[in-house]
Design an enzyme around this catalytic site. Structure first.
Site, PDB file in Angstrom:
ATOM      1  N   TYR A 187       0.799  -1.051   0.230  1.00  0.00           N
ATOM      2  CA  TYR A 187      -0.193  -0.097  -0.060  1.00  0.00           C
ATOM      3  C   TYR A 187       0.960   1.260  -0.016  1.00  0.00           C
ATOM      4  O   TYR A 187       0.596   2.464   0.873  1.00  0.00           O
ATOM      5  CB  TYR A 187      -0.764   0.077   1.195  1.00  0.00           C
ATOM      6  CG  TYR A 187      -1.642  -1.315   1.265  1.00  0.00           C
ATOM      7  CD1 TYR A 187      -2.849  -1.775   0.625  1.00  0.00           C
ATOM      8  CD2 TYR A 187      -1.393  -2.198   2.509  1.00  0.00           C
ATOM      9  CE1 TYR A 187      -3.257  -2.967   0.610  1.00  0.00           C
ATOM     10  CE2 TYR A 187      -1.879  -3.164   2.685  1.00  0.00           C
ATOM     11  CZ  TYR A 187      -2.888  -3.776   1.751  1.00  0.00           C
ATOM     12  OH  TYR A 187      -3.656  -5.042   2.089  1.00  0.00           O
ATOM     13  N   TYR A 206     -12.835  -7.101   6.191  1.00  0.00           N
ATOM     14  CA  TYR A 206     -11.665  -7.205   5.270  1.00  0.00           C
ATOM     15  C   TYR A 206     -11.309  -8.807   4.986  1.00  0.00           C
ATOM     16  O   TYR A 206     -11.516  -9.646   5.721  1.00  0.00           O
ATOM     17  CB  TYR A 206     -10.413  -6.777   5.937  1.00  0.00           C
ATOM     18  CG  TYR A 206      -9.133  -6.851   5.042  1.00  0.00           C
ATOM     19  CD1 TYR A 206      -8.928  -6.097   4.234  1.00  0.00           C
ATOM     20  CD2 TYR A 206      -8.194  -7.883   5.403  1.00  0.00           C
ATOM     21  CE1 TYR A 206      -7.925  -5.954   3.230  1.00  0.00           C
ATOM     22  CE2 TYR A 206      -7.140  -8.145   4.501  1.00  0.00           C
ATOM     23  CZ  TYR A 206      -7.084  -7.168   3.564  1.00  0.00           C
ATOM     24  OH  TYR A 206      -6.057  -7.397   2.651  1.00  0.00           O
ATOM     25  N   ASP A 253     -14.178 -16.431   7.563  1.00  0.00           N
ATOM     26  CA  ASP A 253     -12.985 -16.200   7.657  1.00  0.00           C
ATOM     27  C   ASP A 253     -12.079 -16.054   8.752  1.00  0.00           C
ATOM     28  O   ASP A 253     -12.345 -15.196   9.377  1.00  0.00           O
ATOM     29  CB  ASP A 253     -12.841 -14.638   6.615  1.00  0.00           C
ATOM     30  CG  ASP A 253     -11.349 -14.451   6.373  1.00  0.00           C
ATOM     31  OD1 ASP A 253     -10.569 -14.911   6.781  1.00  0.00           O
ATOM     32  OD2 ASP A 253     -11.432 -13.315   5.413  1.00  0.00           O
ATOM     33  N   LYS A 257      -2.489 -16.737   7.818  1.00  0.00           N
ATOM     34  CA  LYS A 257      -1.618 -16.179   8.616  1.00  0.00           C
ATOM     35  C   LYS A 257      -1.112 -17.157   9.735  1.00  0.00           C
ATOM     36  O   LYS A 257      -0.117 -17.728   9.391  1.00  0.00           O
ATOM     37  CB  LYS A 257      -2.566 -15.081   9.319  1.00  0.00           C
ATOM     38  CG  LYS A 257      -2.931 -13.916   8.492  1.00  0.00           C
ATOM     39  CD  LYS A 257      -3.273 -12.770   9.048  1.00  0.00           C
ATOM     40  CE  LYS A 257      -3.227 -11.624   8.191  1.00  0.00           C
ATOM     41  NZ  LYS A 257      -4.488 -11.070   7.634  1.00  0.00           N
TER      42      LYS A 257
END
Ligand SMILES: *Cc1c(COP(=O)(O)O)cnc(C)c1O
Length: 460
Positions: A18, A165, A266, A295
């Site tokens: 980003y 997200y 998720d 993760k």
């Protein structure tokens, strides 16, 4: 003295998450890491408050994970998964099936969290393609009309909540928060999905009467178009570090059953103990149809993700026109990553994380609570090994980052959040260093020092 890095090359040629290639932001050179400390190239040591974006739960250079990876590296670092299988994949999938809820029996191994979300969405779409081909009568308990399967539009849309997200690839972006996510940039190229307001009832509270109303309304009207609901259970991570009521999930599971819609959870951020339960869905005692893991799956040593589903979903996919599940990345089931994940999951299965996360939670509650008195702080919240200061205004990440490094810690704020998600093995003294730094930095923020950069939802 170690050579410093070629920072000029980095800023001229290498993209960081980003960031702009013409207005680069400062980066810090890391030489090595051990336990809960990062060592910078200039020799300074920083206590890690991020677990490298929430993944490195056992700390860095854990001997058991290193040994497992070293052994695997020499034996078989990679081999294609088409037509071939291997022990690390089989062992890992056995472990994942054993530790997740009973209905989840099938595993798809893929490269990263975003891809596991792509896979989950594809699974849901292919599942319903299979259902419409079967020609069995459509059982619609919610409305009087008799719809035959021929008239029934395919269930191909995804429903989700705002402030979510789910990753940066296209299908994942399409279900991220429509205001804070990347919809404004890629809007026309993104599949149009359906959104309802984010859950409002806080964690630990009984569901507010109207919290699921919008969800119920949209499901009751549009369920014939909706393939699945996707949501991060209990904690909305990069969309705002929000903790919501387990009752919300209980109600959502019931609605999905009532309206014949799949539920995708998720757990890429919440899985493997982060919220105080092995998986966040355990707070609500529900089970999903499809589950995304990533993760912390490998303990943060190497990229790997997994999408698990039920027998029912797998059956449905085999009845789809393709007859097979249409995904197969080059590095699917990478043996090295699977070996790291096996070692990490073995550590998790020793259950030391339970006491560690509980102790981290208790210490953070104690040490962060007085931050609420700071003028810049709007809210203080803690759940499991997640501690959050929500500020009134968006913060200047680069400026605060430097302050944190000067204080000897690695904390990376985003949007209006100064948060930590430390490795589970952090010591009480190291954790105190983190909470102290958070409060010092929050104290330094004046009400006016808001950042002018656009604030995107990302964990950047
Ligand atoms: C980080 C994250 C993802 C994306 O995972 P990547 O490995 O970065 O692609 C998806 N969903 C949630 C909840 C996440 O926290």
């Amino acid at each position: 003295m170690r050579n410093l890095l070629d920072f000029d090359f980095d800023s001229a040629h290498i993209w960081h998450p980003y960031t702009s290639m013409t207005r680069s932001l400062p980066v810090f050179g890391v030489h090595s890491a051990k336990g809960c400390e990062l060592e910078l190239v200039d020799g300074r040591k920083l206590v890690d408050g991020t677990s490298s974006w929430w993944a490195c739960v056992h700390g860095y250079a854990h001997p058991e994970i290193l040994t497992a990876m070293e052994k695997q590296l020499h034996q078989l670092s990679h081999v294609m998964f088409g037509g071939i299988t291997h022990e690390p994949a089989i062992e890992l999938c056995k472990k994942l099936i054993a530790m997740t809820c009973e209905p989840l029996t099938k595993v798809f191994l893929c490269d990263s969290g975003s891809i596991s979300v792509e896979v989950a969405i594809k699974m849901a779409l292919q599942y319903w393609q299979g259902q419409s081909l079967q020609g069995k009568s459509w059982q619609d308990q919610s409305s009087q009309e008799q719809t035959t399967h021929q008239e029934r539009p395919l269930k191909q849309r995804i429903l989700t909540v705002k402030k979510g997200y789910h990753g940066d690839t296209f299908a994942a972006m399409s279900v991220c928060d429509p205001e804070g996510g990347m919809h404004t940039m890629f809007g026309d190229a993104l599949t149009k999905q359906s959104f309802v307001p984010a859950p409002q009832t806080a964690f630990g509270e009984a569901l507010q009467a109207d919290d699921l109303t919008a969800m119920r309304d949209i499901l009751s009207i549009n369920h014939h178009e909706i393939a699945a609901v996707i949501i991060e259970p209990i904690m909305q991570g990069a969309g705002g570090m929000r903790f919501y009521s387990a009752d919300y999930l209980v109600g959502l599971r019931a609605l999905c059953d009532e309206y014949n819609v799949l539920l995708i959870l998720d757990e890429i951020a919440t899985g493997f103990g982060r919220t105080g339960k092995l998986f966040a869905y355990e707070h609500a005692n529900i089970t999903p149809d499809i589950l995304c893991l990533g993760k912390a799956l490998t303990g943060g040593y190497i990229s790997l993700a997994a999408t698990l589903c039920t027998d029912n979903v797998a059956q449905g996919i085999s009845q789809s026109p393709a007859g097979v599940f249409m995904h197969g990345p080059t590095f699917m089931g990478n043996p090295l990553a699977c070996a790291a994940a096996c070692a990490s999951v073995d550590l998790i299965n020793r259950n030391e994380w339970q006491a560690q996360v509980a102790a981290i939670e208790q210490q953070m509650r104690l040490e962060l609570k007085d931050a609420i008195n700071l003028p810049s702080v709007k809210d203080v919240r803690v759940l499991g090994a997640v501690g959050v200061l929500e500020m009134h205004e968006p913060v200047n990440t680069a400026e605060l980052q430097q302050q944190f490094v000067d204080l000897g810690v690695w904390v990376r704020p985003f949007a209006n959040l100064i948060y930590i998600m430390p490795p589970y093995v952090i010591s009480p003294a190291q954790l105190s260093q983190l909470t102290r730094a958070m409060k010092l930095v929050a104290t330094s923020i004046k009400a006016s020092s808001a950042c002018a950069e656009p604030q995107l939802i990302s964990h950047g």
